[in-house]
Scaffold this active site. Structure first.
Site, PDB file in Angstrom:
ATOM      1  N   HIS A  65      40.602  28.836  56.731  1.00 22.72           N
ATOM      2  CA  HIS A  65      41.807  29.345  57.402  1.00 22.72           C
ATOM      3  C   HIS A  65      41.630  30.803  57.776  1.00 22.72           C
ATOM      4  CE1 HIS A  65      42.566  30.964  53.410  1.00 22.72           C
ATOM      5  NE2 HIS A  65      43.523  31.715  53.910  1.00 22.72           N
ATOM      6  N   LYS A  70      34.013  33.224  51.609  1.00 19.17           N
ATOM      7  CA  LYS A  70      33.405  34.230  50.730  1.00 19.17           C
ATOM      8  C   LYS A  70      33.350  33.722  49.299  1.00 19.17           C
ATOM      9  CE  LYS A  70      32.054  38.552  50.260  1.00 19.17           C
ATOM     10  NZ  LYS A  70      30.921  37.996  49.483  1.00 19.17           N
ATOM     11  N   ASP A  99      45.026  39.805  49.109  1.00 21.66           N
ATOM     12  CA  ASP A  99      45.009  40.119  50.541  1.00 21.66           C
ATOM     13  C   ASP A  99      43.626  40.509  51.065  1.00 21.66           C
ATOM     14  OD1 ASP A  99      47.772  39.637  50.971  1.00 21.66           O
ATOM     15  OD2 ASP A  99      48.238  41.571  50.065  1.00 21.66           O
ATOM     16  N   LYS A 106      31.714  28.969  47.417  1.00 22.18           N
ATOM     17  CA  LYS A 106      30.897  29.236  46.229  1.00 22.18           C
ATOM     18  C   LYS A 106      29.590  28.480  46.351  1.00 22.18           C
ATOM     19  CE  LYS A 106      31.898  31.249  42.285  1.00 22.18           C
ATOM     20  NZ  LYS A 106      32.639  32.467  42.314  1.00 22.18           N
ATOM     21  N   SER A 362      33.651  43.572  47.510  1.00 16.40           N
ATOM     22  CA  SER A 362      32.758  42.892  48.471  1.00 16.40           C
ATOM     23  C   SER A 362      33.327  43.036  49.888  1.00 16.40           C
ATOM     24  CB  SER A 362      32.648  41.399  48.148  1.00 16.40           C
ATOM     25  OG  SER A 362      31.659  41.172  47.175  1.00 16.40           O
TER      26      SER A 362
HETATM   27  N1  GLU Z   1      31.446  35.907  42.260  1.00 13.48           N
HETATM   28  C1  GLU Z   1      32.570  36.773  42.321  1.00 13.48           C
HETATM   29  C2  GLU Z   1      33.851  35.992  42.105  1.00 13.48           C
HETATM   30  O1  GLU Z   1      33.858  34.940  41.534  1.00 13.48           O
HETATM   31  C3  GLU Z   1      32.579  37.635  43.565  1.00 13.48           C
HETATM   32  C4  GLU Z   1      32.626  36.918  44.869  1.00 13.48           C
HETATM   33  C5  GLU Z   1      32.400  37.820  46.082  1.00 13.48           C
HETATM   34  O2  GLU Z   1      32.295  39.023  45.939  1.00 13.48           O
HETATM   35  O3  GLU Z   1      32.330  37.264  47.162  1.00 13.48           O
HETATM   36  O4  GLU Z   1      34.917  36.447  42.438  1.00 13.48           O
END
Ligand code: GLU
Length: 469
Positions: A65, A70, A99, A106, A362
């Site tokens: 969406h 990420k 936000d 994942k 990130s």
């Molecule tokens: N692996 C981390 C989490 O579970 C960070 C994910 C990221 O930074 O994209 O939130």
């Protein structure tokens, strides 16, 4: 019983509980809940001894969406498709709660990192990145991996290099992955971000006097005892900042076992002891336990499970003594244990909010990569000069001198890490206030409130796109 319910089902139960408080159509709720795409792969790895092994790996994109999707990449021997989908699902809700304008994803590779040499790990990481690139499961505007359990900056640099060697669009390629080393386009403050975010979240939760009173506690972190399970990146940094914030570390759990000392010890001393002896066990003056999980049952104000999922179950939940649980890990409390503890009045600060600091920073790293400039580079000197001019004007008007120390402190201008940390702090404060307000309005626990918040935001996004009337 709850252990037999899969991780994804646990997450779905939490979703369904929260969905019951919303008035979105069943179709829209189902679209939000389902995992959109999963790429399951098997590829060969040549071991250092010349033998060939088949490696199993996955990447799940839960929701597009918002793009890119990420989420981290996990290396562990118990990785499986259900877990990867569950973690991707949590990422979608997590991003919505703080936000961060991304969908959730994942990845996972089913290996025990201890069983592989560095060259083998490099080969399999590069092959994984190659698979993702060829199948369009990675890219600055598509899907952006990051570190998770068992991975770090080194693996992200290998992924970037592999992606760079394959892409036809090199300009924004740096933004194809986050959590990179600073020299490879990473951002200062990303490594500590998840633990730091946990600290901000726990500090916020402890700052409301009326909430603390219900738990029989005084407001503030100062003097509160805490236990951390897992001294990995998240647990270590969370413990470090909580200690700096005045909380007292009384217990630590690691894979070799656990230690507990009612009047507390210093994190640095535990790390020191482990470096010298190879184990946290036998720490002077502390009780040692063979099992890591026993630490979850020791006396403390705040328990921070920061290892893996499924640690607090209906089996051990009745013995948990903490008044506050701050979920540093993803999914450490099963759905049934969660319901049981909520009933008992334990305050659970949920993973989907509490460990969102990693993905928040990130996001800052991704923005930095796309803008091709370090935060603070354009304005630091300007800010510093402006403040110096103001101080001089104040001195002229008042006829008094400002000390050199004060002048230096006030007129330094923000560095990149200052901006990252203040952006992270603001995000965690704002999201806590938002979640708490929903919990109060609807009479729910914090997890349900966080899920309601996520569902409403994602539903709004679909509706605004005209996908749902
Ligand atoms: N692996 C981390 C989490 O579970 C960070 C994910 C990221 O930074 O994209 O939130």
């Amino acid at each position: 019983m709850s252990q037999e319910v899969s991780f994804l089902e646990q997450v779905d139960r939490m979703f369904e509980k929260a969905a019951g408080y919303t008035n979105h159509s069943a179709g829209l709720l189902r679209q939000i809940q389902m995992c959109n795409s999963t790429y399951a792969m098997e590829f060969p790895l040549q071991r250092d001894d010349g033998t060939i092994e088949t490696i199993r790996a996955w990447r799940a994109e839960h929701s597009q969406h918002k793009l890119p999707t990420k989420g981290g990449i996990r290396y562990a021997s118990n990785v499986n498709e259900d877990e990867v989908k569950a973690l991707a699902t949590l990422m979608t809700y997590k991003c919505a709660i703080v936000d961060v304008p991304f969908g959730g994803a994942k990845g996972g590779i089913k290996i025990s990192t201890r069983a592989y040499s560095d060259t083998e790990l490099q080969r399999l990481t590069r092959r994984y990145a190659y698979e993702l690139t060829r199948k369009n499961f990675i890219g600055p505007g598509i899907d952006v991996p990051a570190p998770d359990y068992g991975t770090g900056g080194r693996e992200m640099a290998w992924i970037l290099d592999t992606y760079n060697s394959l892409t036809r669009e090199p300009l924004d390629a740096l933004a194809c992955v986050t959590g990179k080393p600073v020299g490879q386009g990473g951002i200062r403050g990303r490594t500590e971000a998840t633990g730091r975010g946990c600290y901000f979240g726990i500090r916020e939760a402890c700052s409301y006097a009326d909430d603390m009173e219900k738990l029989g506690l005084t407001p503030g972190l100062q003097g509160k005892t805490f236990i951390v399970q897992g001294l990995g990146n998240v647990g270590y940094h969370a413990a470090m900042y909580m200690e700096e914030g005045g909380a007292i570390l009384v217990g630590v759990g690691e894979y070799e076992g656990a230690i507990y000392k009612a009047d507390g010890f210093k994190l640095a001393d535990v790390i020191d002891h482990r470096a010298k002896t190879g184990s946290i066990l036998g720490f002077p003056g502390a009780e040692s336990f063979e099992s890591s999980k026993v630490v979850l049952e020791q006396d403390c104000d705040i328990l921070v499970p920061a290892a893996l999922e499924g640690q607090i179950t209906t089996e051990n939940a009745p013995r948990v003594k903490a008044k506050i649980i701050g979920e540093g890990a993803n999914g450490p409390t099963t759905a049934d244990a969660d319901a049981y503890l909520a009933e008992r009045g334990v305050m659970i600060i949920p993973d989907v909010y509490l460990n969102a600091g990693g993905v928040t920073v990130s996001y800052f790293e991704w923005l930095r990569n796309l803008s091709h400039v370090r935060f603070g580079r354009m304005n630091r000197r300007f800010e510093s000069t402006t403040v110096t001019n103001i101080l001089e004007a104040v001195e002229n008007l008042s006829g008094k001198r400002i000390s050199e120390d004060d002048r230096e402190r006030l007129a330094q201008g923000a560095t990149e890490v200052d901006l990252v940390n203040s952006g992270l702090e603001e995000t965690m404060i704002h999201a806590y206030a938002e979640t708490r307000a929903i919990a109060h309005d609807r009479g729910t626990d914090l997890r349900t409130a966080a899920f309601i918040n996520a569902i409403d935001k994602i539903a709004k996004s679909y509706t605004e796109m005209g996908i749902w009337p």
